[in-house]
Design an enzyme around this catalytic site. Structure first.
Site, PDB file in Angstrom:
ATOM      1  NE  ARG A   1     -33.332  -5.169  31.048  1.00  0.00           N
ATOM      2  CZ  ARG A   1     -33.673  -4.262  30.139  1.00  0.00           C
ATOM      3  NH1 ARG A   1     -33.979  -4.630  28.927  1.00  0.00           N
ATOM      4  NH2 ARG A   1     -33.701  -2.991  30.453  1.00  0.00           N
ATOM      5  CE1 TYR A   2     -33.819 -10.454  28.623  1.00  0.00           C
ATOM      6  CE2 TYR A   2     -32.598  -8.740  27.477  1.00  0.00           C
ATOM      7  CZ  TYR A   2     -33.798  -9.296  27.858  1.00  0.00           C
ATOM      8  OH  TYR A   2     -34.976  -8.701  27.478  1.00  0.00           O
TER       9      TYR A   2
ATOM     10  CB  CYS B   1     -34.852   8.847  22.480  1.00  0.00           C
ATOM     11  SG  CYS B   1     -33.368   7.928  22.939  1.00  0.00           S
TER      12      CYS B   1
ATOM     13  NE  ARG C   1     -30.396 -11.195  24.648  1.00  0.00           N
ATOM     14  CZ  ARG C   1     -31.145 -12.046  25.340  1.00  0.00           C
ATOM     15  NH1 ARG C   1     -30.606 -13.033  26.006  1.00  0.00           N
ATOM     16  NH2 ARG C   1     -32.453 -11.890  25.387  1.00  0.00           N
TER      17      ARG C   1
ATOM     18  CB  CYS D   1     -28.571  10.056  17.662  1.00  0.00           C
ATOM     19  SG  CYS D   1     -28.609   8.984  19.100  1.00  0.00           S
TER      20      CYS D   1
ATOM     21  CG  ASP E   1     -39.292   1.476  26.306  1.00  0.00           C
ATOM     22  OD1 ASP E   1     -39.885   0.415  26.559  1.00  0.00           O
ATOM     23  OD2 ASP E   1     -38.251   1.535  25.616  1.00  0.00           O
TER      24      ASP E   1
ATOM     25  CB  CYS F   1     -36.145   9.526  18.058  1.00  0.00           C
ATOM     26  SG  CYS F   1     -34.952   8.927  16.844  1.00  0.00           S
TER      27      CYS F   1
ATOM     28  CE  LYS G   1     -35.432  -5.674  23.686  1.00  0.00           C
ATOM     29  NZ  LYS G   1     -34.242  -5.735  24.585  1.00  0.00           N
TER      30      LYS G   1
ATOM     31  CG  ASP H   1     -37.413  -3.378  27.175  1.00  0.00           C
ATOM     32  OD1 ASP H   1     -37.146  -4.226  28.045  1.00  0.00           O
ATOM     33  OD2 ASP H   1     -36.605  -3.009  26.314  1.00  0.00           O
TER      34      ASP H   1
ATOM     35  NE  ARG I   1     -30.127   2.894  26.054  1.00  0.00           N
ATOM     36  CZ  ARG I   1     -29.958   2.010  25.072  1.00  0.00           C
ATOM     37  NH1 ARG I   1     -29.321   2.370  23.966  1.00  0.00           N
ATOM     38  NH2 ARG I   1     -30.406   0.788  25.188  1.00  0.00           N
TER      39      ARG I   1
HETATM   40  C1  LIG Z   1     -33.065  -5.399  24.208  1.00  0.00           C
HETATM   41  C2  LIG Z   1     -31.912  -5.663  25.033  1.00  0.00           C
HETATM   42  C3  LIG Z   1     -30.995  -6.674  24.704  1.00  0.00           C
HETATM   43  C4  LIG Z   1     -31.126  -7.500  23.452  1.00  0.00           C
HETATM   44  O1  LIG Z   1     -32.270  -8.265  23.450  1.00  0.00           O
HETATM   45  P1  LIG Z   1     -32.539  -9.295  22.289  1.00  0.00           P
HETATM   46  O2  LIG Z   1     -33.894  -9.836  22.595  1.00  0.00           O
HETATM   47  O3  LIG Z   1     -31.467 -10.316  22.356  1.00  0.00           O
HETATM   48  O4  LIG Z   1     -32.480  -8.547  20.992  1.00  0.00           O
HETATM   49  C5  LIG Z   1     -29.947  -6.899  25.548  1.00  0.00           C
HETATM   50  N1  LIG Z   1     -29.777  -6.190  26.672  1.00  0.00           N
HETATM   51  C6  LIG Z   1     -30.647  -5.220  27.027  1.00  0.00           C
HETATM   52  C7  LIG Z   1     -30.396  -4.477  28.276  1.00  0.00           C
HETATM   53  C8  LIG Z   1     -31.735  -4.925  26.216  1.00  0.00           C
HETATM   54  O5  LIG Z   1     -32.580  -3.950  26.562  1.00  0.00           O
HETATM   55  S1  SF4 Z   2     -34.113   6.385  19.438  1.00  0.00           S
HETATM   56 FE1  SF4 Z   2     -32.678   7.525  20.770  1.00  0.00          FE
HETATM   57  S2  SF4 Z   2     -30.727   6.422  20.584  1.00  0.00           S
HETATM   58 FE2  SF4 Z   2     -32.027   5.780  18.845  1.00  0.00          FE
HETATM   59  S3  SF4 Z   2     -31.468   7.184  17.169  1.00  0.00           S
HETATM   60 FE3  SF4 Z   2     -33.258   8.054  18.184  1.00  0.00          FE
HETATM   61  S4  SF4 Z   2     -32.370   9.459  19.715  1.00  0.00           S
HETATM   62 FE4  SF4 Z   2     -30.725   8.090  19.077  1.00  0.00          FE
END
Ligand SMILES: *Cc1c(COP(=O)(O)O)cnc(C)c1O
Ligand code: SF4
Length: 394
Positions: free
Chosen positions: A125-126, A145, A129, A138, A306, A142, A350, A343, A147
């Protein structure tokens, strides 16, 4: 030896875990992370050994397999209040029937990650990174979550060829300077498998730092053993972000896990998710952040929940988070103040939000308020040229 369920915190009044055949569990098994993973609680019968389920929880557990799997380490379950469904540990991992509801503005993939994936297992996304999603398992699942569409599908590790493709993408993209290994929870991988991933990432010349996101210190702290720490410390600069949400999670075991990681020279950060009725008051976040600082974990982000489908009942109004930030400022060191972020739904990254301290700005003069609402004036200097001439041409 009997199951050491009550050893460290006075509020751990978990009953004998019938499903686990208490008499047959030794202290050695309890402190064995493989045993903990193998004995994760998934069914109502398993949970009944630790808590008295409410009707809403019982229906949630029955519905969950079709929505998002249930999985709770016996260790994490031992932190639950057996009698109260409003227990902050319980609310994070025992589903409610309300997860079936899809509220306005909720998505399957709230952060649009699938659309930002140039190759499987990578989210880019960025510019500088990437996320490397190494597995979908996991220690606990949670309920909040973001994801949940990916995590816990087959409890497996992404295949070696798929990971190789992801590593090739990192190798071939020189703008990437920071790789965040996530999932799922990378610390549930075997040390060998994790070492293969970490060392492969570390070997990429343009990668400056490696980060790991994990809930293991919270939900499976015994996994942070000497073998793991000895391996990780070979790959510095390596950072770890944990995910503590409530002071109840800061047990002697969790403190030991964080201490070991910090002693291995790993800078630790924490990402908390605001959860309604769990940690949605300033006093709780303040207490949590003080405990985190004591174990050398720096509060990093405080996330507005989220908008993932089925989590409406766990999310807070945005004002609650802003009010918490307002209450933290001035009452706790800046070291203990995370950044509150949303986010962006759809994949914008973010976005920091928080109280506004800037009341007016004009004529090179600012009117500000401090944490006590005292109004102050800051007069800017006359010179405006901010160029740094020394570095010109470097
Ligand atoms: C949160 C996130 C990051 C890391 O973000 P930082 O602000 O550097 O901690 C990188 N990629 C994605 C897709 C994210 O959601
Ligand atoms: S938030 Fe989602 S990815 Fe993170 S530990 Fe919990 S279930 Fe696993």
């Amino acid at each position: 030896m009997s199951l050491p369920l009550h050893r460290s915190a006075s509020d751990r009044a978990a009953p004998a875990p019938k499903g686990l055949k208490r008499d047959q569990v030794t202290a050695a098994e309890w402190s064995d992370w493989h045993w903990q993973l193998r004995h994760r609680l998934t069914r109502a019968e398993d949970l009944e050994a630790f808590v008295t389920l409410t009707e809403e929880e019982r229906r949630g557990v029955a519905l969950a397999p079709d929505l998002f799997r249930v999985g709770i380490t016996p260790y994490y379950a031992s932190l639950m209040d057996p009698a109260r469904a409003d227990c902050p540990v319980r609310m994070q991992v025992i589903p409610l029937a309300r997860e079936e509801r899809i509220a306005r503005g909720e998505y399957v993939d709230p952060l649009g990650e699938d659309g930002l994936s140039p190759v499987p297992s990578i989210v880019h996304r960025y510019p500088d990174r990437v996320l490397l999603l190494a597995l979908d398992r996991c220690a606990v699942y949670c309920r909040h979550c973001n994801r949940r569409r990916l995590v816990g599908q087959d409890d497996g590790v992404i295949s070696v060829p798929q990971l190789e493709t992801a590593l090739d993408y990192i190798r071939g993209t020189p703008q990437i300077r920071d790789v965040l290994i996530s999932g799922g929870d990378p610390l549930t991988l075997s040390t060998d498998k994790l070492e293969w991933i970490v060392s492969s990432v570390r070997a990429v010349e343009h990668v400056d730092i490696v980060r790991i996101g994990t809930r293991v210190p919270v939900a499976l702290p015994m996994r942070v053993d000497d073998e793991l720490c000895a391996m990780l410390r070979k790959y510095h600069p390596l950072y770890i972000n944990t995910h503590f949400n409530h002071p109840k999670e800061v047990t002697p075991e969790a403190i030991e896990a964080c201490t070991r990681l910090a002693d291995a020279g790993i800078p630790l950060g924490n990402q908390t998710v605001l959860l309604r009725g769990i940690n949605s008051e300033a006093a709780i976040i303040e207490r949590l952040n003080r405990l985190l600082l004591k174990m050398r974990v720096k509060p990093y982000y405080l996330f507005q929940g989220d908008p993932v489908q089925g989590t409406d009942h766990l999310r807070t109004p945005v004002g609650a988070g802003i009010e918490i930030m307002e209450r933290l400022r001035g009452r706790i060191t800046g070291m203990g103040i995370p950044q509150l972020v949303i986010d962006a739904p759809g994949g914008g990254g973010k976005i920091p939000i928080g109280p506004n301290y800037l009341m007016a700005w004009g004529n090179e003069q600012l009117t500000l308020r401090n944490y006590e609402n005292k109004v102050v004036t800051y007069v800017e200097p006359a010179e405006r040229d901010c160029r740094c001439t020394y570095d010109q041409g470097c």
